[in-house]
Enzyme design. Sequence first.
Site, mmCIF file in Angstrom:
data_model
loop_
_atom_site.group_PDB
_atom_site.id
_atom_site.type_symbol
_atom_site.label_atom_id
_atom_site.label_comp_id
_atom_site.label_asym_id
_atom_site.label_seq_id
_atom_site.Cartn_x
_atom_site.Cartn_y
_atom_site.Cartn_z
ATOM 1 N N SER A 135 5.502 42.201 10.817
ATOM 2 C CA SER A 135 4.225 41.480 10.904
ATOM 3 C C SER A 135 4.010 40.978 12.322
ATOM 4 C CB SER A 135 4.198 40.257 9.983
ATOM 5 O OG SER A 135 4.525 40.619 8.691
ATOM 6 N N ALA A 137 5.380 42.120 15.036
ATOM 7 C CA ALA A 137 5.195 43.252 15.949
ATOM 8 C C ALA A 137 3.752 43.734 15.904
ATOM 9 C CB ALA A 137 6.153 44.388 15.583
ATOM 10 N N ASP A 179 10.461 35.535 15.886
ATOM 11 C CA ASP A 179 10.079 36.950 15.918
ATOM 12 C C ASP A 179 9.306 37.285 17.191
ATOM 13 O OD1 ASP A 179 11.134 36.748 13.411
ATOM 14 O OD2 ASP A 179 9.244 37.005 12.333
HETATM 15 C C1 GLA Z 1 10.848 35.153 9.357
HETATM 16 C C2 GLA Z 1 9.951 34.221 10.170
HETATM 17 C C3 GLA Z 1 10.724 33.642 11.365
HETATM 18 C C4 GLA Z 1 12.050 33.041 10.951
HETATM 19 C C5 GLA Z 1 12.815 33.996 10.050
HETATM 20 C C6 GLA Z 1 14.050 33.374 9.457
HETATM 21 O O1 GLA Z 1 11.165 36.291 10.095
HETATM 22 O O2 GLA Z 1 8.801 34.914 10.612
HETATM 23 O O3 GLA Z 1 9.903 32.692 12.042
HETATM 24 O O4 GLA Z 1 11.882 31.796 10.347
HETATM 25 O O5 GLA Z 1 12.028 34.460 8.970
HETATM 26 O O6 GLA Z 1 14.953 33.058 10.450
#
Ligand code: GLA
Length: 410
Positions: A135, A137, A179
């Site tokens: 998402s 990306a 992310d």
């Molecule tokens: C998802 C969320 C991130 C983070 C991870 C768990 O990827 O988008 O912000 O909280 O879960 O570490």
Amino acid sequence: MREGSPALVRAAEGLRRTFGLSPGVSISRLFAPYRVCPIGAHVDHQDGVVTGMAIDQGVAFAFAPRTDTHVRAASANFSGLIEFNLAAIPAAVSGDWGNFPRGAAAALQRSGRRLTRGVDLYLVGELPVGGLSSSAAVGVGYLLALEAANDVQVSPEENVRLARAIENEYVGLNSGVLDQSMILLSREGTLLELDCRTGARRYVSFGERPEATSGEHTMPAIAIAYSGLSNALVGTGYNQRVAECRDAARLLLERAGLPVPDGGARLRDVPPHVYETHAAALPKPLRRRAAHYFGEQARVAAGARAWAAGDPTCIGQLVAESGRSSIDNYECGALELIALYEALLAAPGVYGARFSGAGFRGSCIALVDPDRAGDAGAHVRDAYLRAHPQYAVTFGFFRCAPGPAAHLLS
Ligand code: GLA
């Protein structure tokens, strides 16, 4: 991503085919990688410290700037055509992948950028969706495409904030910056240790301090095991857990007679000695969430040291402990993901494994002895599908490598 890579070629072909572009129209391309996070689960939204890196797989975009303010988008992975006008961006629709282009445009406009040109865009994701930050990306890719089409200069750090705004303000997921940061700020070949509150970053090469351990120094292979389970995070317990962490932070501060910051408390606001003194007074679920946060922060620091030392056994153990804490303290694993985690830990050559993303769906990451990755994959497939045969077609086991941050291709 390399010039001529199959995903980029497919994206350009898809763009021409879907939107009937004439061969003379010039096509721009960009690549937004997926990320892995060996240690630092569910601490980013509490402003903690995380580790992670971009990998060499991700989402390829081909786009052509338009002369009007329409945006049209299609994808090899999601059905349907997304269409909207930059002059009147519609509200989010639950579970719709069109939320990402719309949210990207909304975030840029809210930051004061005037967007006068839309884009036609086609994207191709390289791996199955889930747990690899697909998402984020996709969100980052739309931001970069709209910025390029409108000749808007935005720093990677600001793009991290804009990409987070897509999720927090438009989609309604109260995620942190893990992310987006890994996708935009990674440096190929290093592990990024990132302080999600201050933005401080440290790039750590595997084995850069070999004197710190006496064992072997071979970098483990990174493997991704995809459960077959895909669903949007916004409909899971993700936001509830974030709220529980914030409640735990507020209660701990109140107990200690410390001020609760305007805008709400995060566990980062709680000094470790306050947690140790007052944790026992928290209601049980909140105590577990706080235990996860503080334990994970210790593991992140130890993990970055083990990475620098080039000690695969030590880092693998920390990764496995992180996975255990996600299950026992953070209580976030879907049954399938827990089964996959257990199967990975029992597989030959696996140093450690944990949920790759939030753990409610998607994939697990494993660090594996490079010479035994094939055997590990075969073992995991067997063990996991014995318990969950319904995923026989969708299950996948992939190897990946550290890769570059998101970038436009000339
Ligand atoms: C998802 C969320 C991130 C983070 C991870 C768990 O990827 O988008 O912000 O909280 O879960 O570490």
